[in-house]
Motif scaffolding. Structure first.
Motif, PDB file in Angstrom:
ATOM      1  N   ILE A   1      49.575  47.081 -13.716  1.00 44.45           N
ATOM      2  CA  ILE A   1      50.185  46.906 -12.403  1.00 44.45           C
ATOM      3  C   ILE A   1      49.063  46.852 -11.379  1.00 44.45           C
ATOM      4  CG2 ILE A   1      50.461  49.384 -11.964  1.00 44.45           C
ATOM      5  CD1 ILE A   1      53.241  48.671 -10.715  1.00 44.45           C
ATOM      6  N   MET A   2      49.253  46.050 -10.308  1.00 45.73           N
ATOM      7  CA  MET A   2      48.217  45.912  -9.285  1.00 45.73           C
ATOM      8  C   MET A   2      48.845  45.805  -7.914  1.00 45.73           C
ATOM      9  SD  MET A   2      44.923  43.372  -9.294  1.00 45.73           S
ATOM     10  CE  MET A   2      43.562  43.625  -8.142  1.00 45.73           C
ATOM     11  N   ASP A   3      48.263  46.529  -6.963  1.00 41.87           N
ATOM     12  CA  ASP A   3      48.723  46.566  -5.584  1.00 41.87           C
ATOM     13  C   ASP A   3      47.789  45.703  -4.736  1.00 41.87           C
ATOM     14  OD1 ASP A   3      49.449  47.228  -2.982  1.00 41.87           O
ATOM     15  OD2 ASP A   3      49.781  49.339  -3.453  1.00 41.87           O
ATOM     16  N   GLY A   4      48.338  44.654  -4.115  1.00 43.87           N
ATOM     17  CA  GLY A   4      47.513  43.731  -3.352  1.00 43.87           C
ATOM     18  C   GLY A   4      46.943  44.289  -2.065  1.00 43.87           C
ATOM     19  N   ARG A   5      47.445  45.429  -1.606  1.00 46.33           N
ATOM     20  CA  ARG A   5      46.962  45.989  -0.342  1.00 46.33           C
ATOM     21  C   ARG A   5      45.486  46.373  -0.424  1.00 46.33           C
ATOM     22  NH1 ARG A   5      51.948  50.122   0.559  1.00 46.33           N
ATOM     23  NH2 ARG A   5      51.565  50.353  -1.680  1.00 46.33           N
ATOM     24  N   ASP A   6      45.114  47.027  -1.511  1.00 40.97           N
ATOM     25  CA  ASP A   6      43.727  47.479  -1.659  1.00 40.97           C
ATOM     26  C   ASP A   6      43.153  47.107  -3.025  1.00 40.97           C
ATOM     27  OD1 ASP A   6      45.246  49.127  -3.225  1.00 40.97           O
ATOM     28  OD2 ASP A   6      44.747  50.978  -2.161  1.00 40.97           O
TER      29      ASP A   6
ATOM     30  N   ASN B   1      52.856  42.547   1.954  1.00 42.35           N
ATOM     31  CA  ASN B   1      52.039  43.047   0.848  1.00 42.35           C
ATOM     32  C   ASN B   1      52.451  42.410  -0.473  1.00 42.35           C
ATOM     33  OD1 ASN B   1      50.644  45.024   2.503  1.00 42.35           O
ATOM     34  ND2 ASN B   1      52.600  46.114   2.543  1.00 42.35           N
ATOM     35  N   LEU B   2      51.465  42.119  -1.319  1.00 42.65           N
ATOM     36  CA  LEU B   2      51.696  41.510  -2.620  1.00 42.65           C
ATOM     37  C   LEU B   2      51.476  42.522  -3.737  1.00 42.65           C
ATOM     38  CD1 LEU B   2      49.757  38.153  -2.095  1.00 42.65           C
ATOM     39  CD2 LEU B   2      52.242  38.430  -2.142  1.00 42.65           C
ATOM     40  N   ALA B   3      52.116  42.289  -4.879  1.00 45.86           N
ATOM     41  CA  ALA B   3      51.908  43.132  -6.058  1.00 45.86           C
ATOM     42  C   ALA B   3      52.306  42.353  -7.301  1.00 45.86           C
ATOM     43  CB  ALA B   3      52.714  44.428  -5.969  1.00 45.86           C
ATOM     44  N   ALA B   4      51.797  42.800  -8.444  1.00 48.44           N
ATOM     45  CA  ALA B   4      52.112  42.172  -9.733  1.00 48.44           C
ATOM     46  C   ALA B   4      52.172  43.235 -10.817  1.00 48.44           C
ATOM     47  CB  ALA B   4      51.063  41.119 -10.082  1.00 48.44           C
TER      48      ALA B   4
ATOM     49  N   ALA C   1      46.617  40.773  -8.044  1.00 48.24           N
ATOM     50  CA  ALA C   1      47.268  40.696  -6.734  1.00 48.24           C
ATOM     51  C   ALA C   1      46.257  40.998  -5.643  1.00 48.24           C
ATOM     52  CB  ALA C   1      48.429  41.687  -6.654  1.00 48.24           C
ATOM     53  N   GLU C   2      46.265  40.181  -4.605  1.00 52.46           N
ATOM     54  CA  GLU C   2      45.418  40.395  -3.443  1.00 52.46           C
ATOM     55  C   GLU C   2      46.161  39.920  -2.212  1.00 52.46           C
ATOM     56  OE1 GLU C   2      41.040  39.144  -1.585  1.00 52.46           O
ATOM     57  OE2 GLU C   2      41.565  38.546  -3.624  1.00 52.46           O
TER      58      GLU C   2
ATOM     59  N   CYS D   1      43.971  33.079  -8.498  1.00 53.79           N
ATOM     60  CA  CYS D   1      43.796  33.636  -7.155  1.00 53.79           C
ATOM     61  C   CYS D   1      42.482  33.214  -6.523  1.00 53.79           C
ATOM     62  CB  CYS D   1      43.918  35.157  -7.212  1.00 53.79           C
ATOM     63  SG  CYS D   1      45.628  35.717  -7.438  1.00 53.79           S
ATOM     64  N   ASP D   2      41.439  33.069  -7.313  1.00 51.78           N
ATOM     65  CA  ASP D   2      40.163  32.608  -6.757  1.00 51.78           C
ATOM     66  C   ASP D   2      40.252  31.173  -6.263  1.00 51.78           C
ATOM     67  OD1 ASP D   2      38.853  34.981  -7.041  1.00 51.78           O
ATOM     68  OD2 ASP D   2      37.720  34.423  -8.823  1.00 51.78           O
TER      69      ASP D   2
END
Length: 344
Positions: free
Chosen positions: A115-120, A217-220, A247-248, A273-274
């Motif tokens: 899991i990834m939080d795009g905020r940070d 905010n994004l997340a995956a 996620a970013e 994403c890049d």
């Protein structure tokens, strides 16, 4: 100009300023929340699926969409929403994640999640867990409750247990359908090369979700049981940040499903994403390029992607992908390559 004139002009300016109607800044529209999910990709053909099976998969996808949407409707975070969306699929034996996960060659289950939080760009992952009921909750605990990004094997199970997560015996994940697939594959292995034996159902089945919340905010999240009859200890792309999950904020969020070895080699999620970040490509275009690299190496599968404005795309180079999306505008699901007929 005399000092008296300057005084008069200054006074007039103050009078006009006081009498002018203040200009209100235009309100910045809050982004609409949006959630997309997948339940695996592969050769999924309508002629191979009964109406009852199609209805069951559709119901499973809708349950996952609603679980994630319930978080977003209340102003919850994208990271909470993707977690909520994948839990029903981890609990549904139709999907290869959690209960109903495929067997490894030794007859056990080894599960992966991330899991990834795009905020940070904080992230958490587990690989090869065998006792935690919902691997995505273990991945979230790694992100929130440790200084690390990934735990693997018995250490991952021990960490999850220490965090108070629900633990089960490994046979909890057993289903007759997956046992039959393992037996069929092991029986045929002696006579045929491994690559020619696995059906897509036995190779694929990863589930995942991407979302944007009302704050932008994004997340995956991605979670899987891996491949049928995989070698014990094998780790695919699902728990690897940058391979299946990324996620970013302001850029994109990705969750992938497919032949993990190829997705790892391409770094599919980070590649997408890049390309969005540095080449200003649309998420669908970037995803197509990344999957083209996977195909060139001999792999296949698919991705769900969402950009910083909440635009969603589903890109896959297989015959089908279990997928769906939901937003304040409505929801839709699809299984086969032909597009959905419209909102349900």
């Amino acid at each position: 100009m005399t000092l008296k004139s300057l005084t008069i002009l200054a006074g007039a300016g103050l009078f006009l300023a006081a009498c002018a109607t203040p200009v209100e800044p235009e309100p910045v529209a809050a982004p609409k929340w949006h959630l997309a999910i997948h339940g695996g990709a592969g050769v999924i053909l309508r002629e191979n699926m009964t109406p009852e099976e199609e209805a069951a998969y559709t119901a499973g996808l809708n349950a996952a969409l609603e679980a994630g949407a319930a978080v977003l409707r209340e102003g919850g975070s994208a990271v909470d929403a993707v977690q909520a969306a994948v839990i029903p699929m981890e609990n549904n034996p139709l999907f290869n994640a959690g209960y109903g996960a495929v067997f490894a060659a030794n007859g056990t289950h080894e599960l992966d999640a991330s899991i990834m939080d795009g905020r940070d760009r904080d992230a958490g992952a587990v690989a090869g867990v065998m006792r935690v009921k919902n691997p995505i909750l273990a991945a979230r605990a790694v992100m929130d409750k440790s200084e690390h990004v990934m735990f693997a094997g018995p250490g991952a199970d021990a960490f999850a247990d220490g965090q108070g997560l629900e633990m089960v015996v490994n046979t909890y994940f057993d289903t007759d359908r997956r046992r039959e697939a393992l037996d069929r594959l092991l029986e045929a292995r002696e006579a045929k090369p491994l690559a020619a034996l696995r059906s897509d159902e036995e190779r694929f089945g990863t589930v995942g979700a991407v979302a944007i919340d009302s704050e932008g905010n994004l997340a995956a999240a991605t979670t899987t049981g891996g491949m049928t009859a995989k070698a014990p200890g094998r780790v695919g792309d699902a728990p690897l940040i940058g391979a299946a999950t990324y996620a970013e904020n302001g850029v994109c969020a990705v969750s992938a499903t497919g032949h993990g070895e190829y997705f790892i080699r391409v770094g599919v999620a980070k590649t997408i994403c890049d390309r969005v970040k540095f080449r200003d490509e649309r998420v669908g275009t970037a995803a197509g390029v990344a999957l083209g690299e996977v195909a060139a190496l001999g792999g296949d599968g698919g991705v769900i992607v969402i950009d910083g404005a909440g635009n969603v795309d589903f890109v896959f180079n297989s015959a089908g992908m279990y997928r769906g999306e939901i937003s304040p505008s409505g929801s839709s699901t699809a299984i086969f390559r032909d597009p959905p007929a419209g909102d349900e």
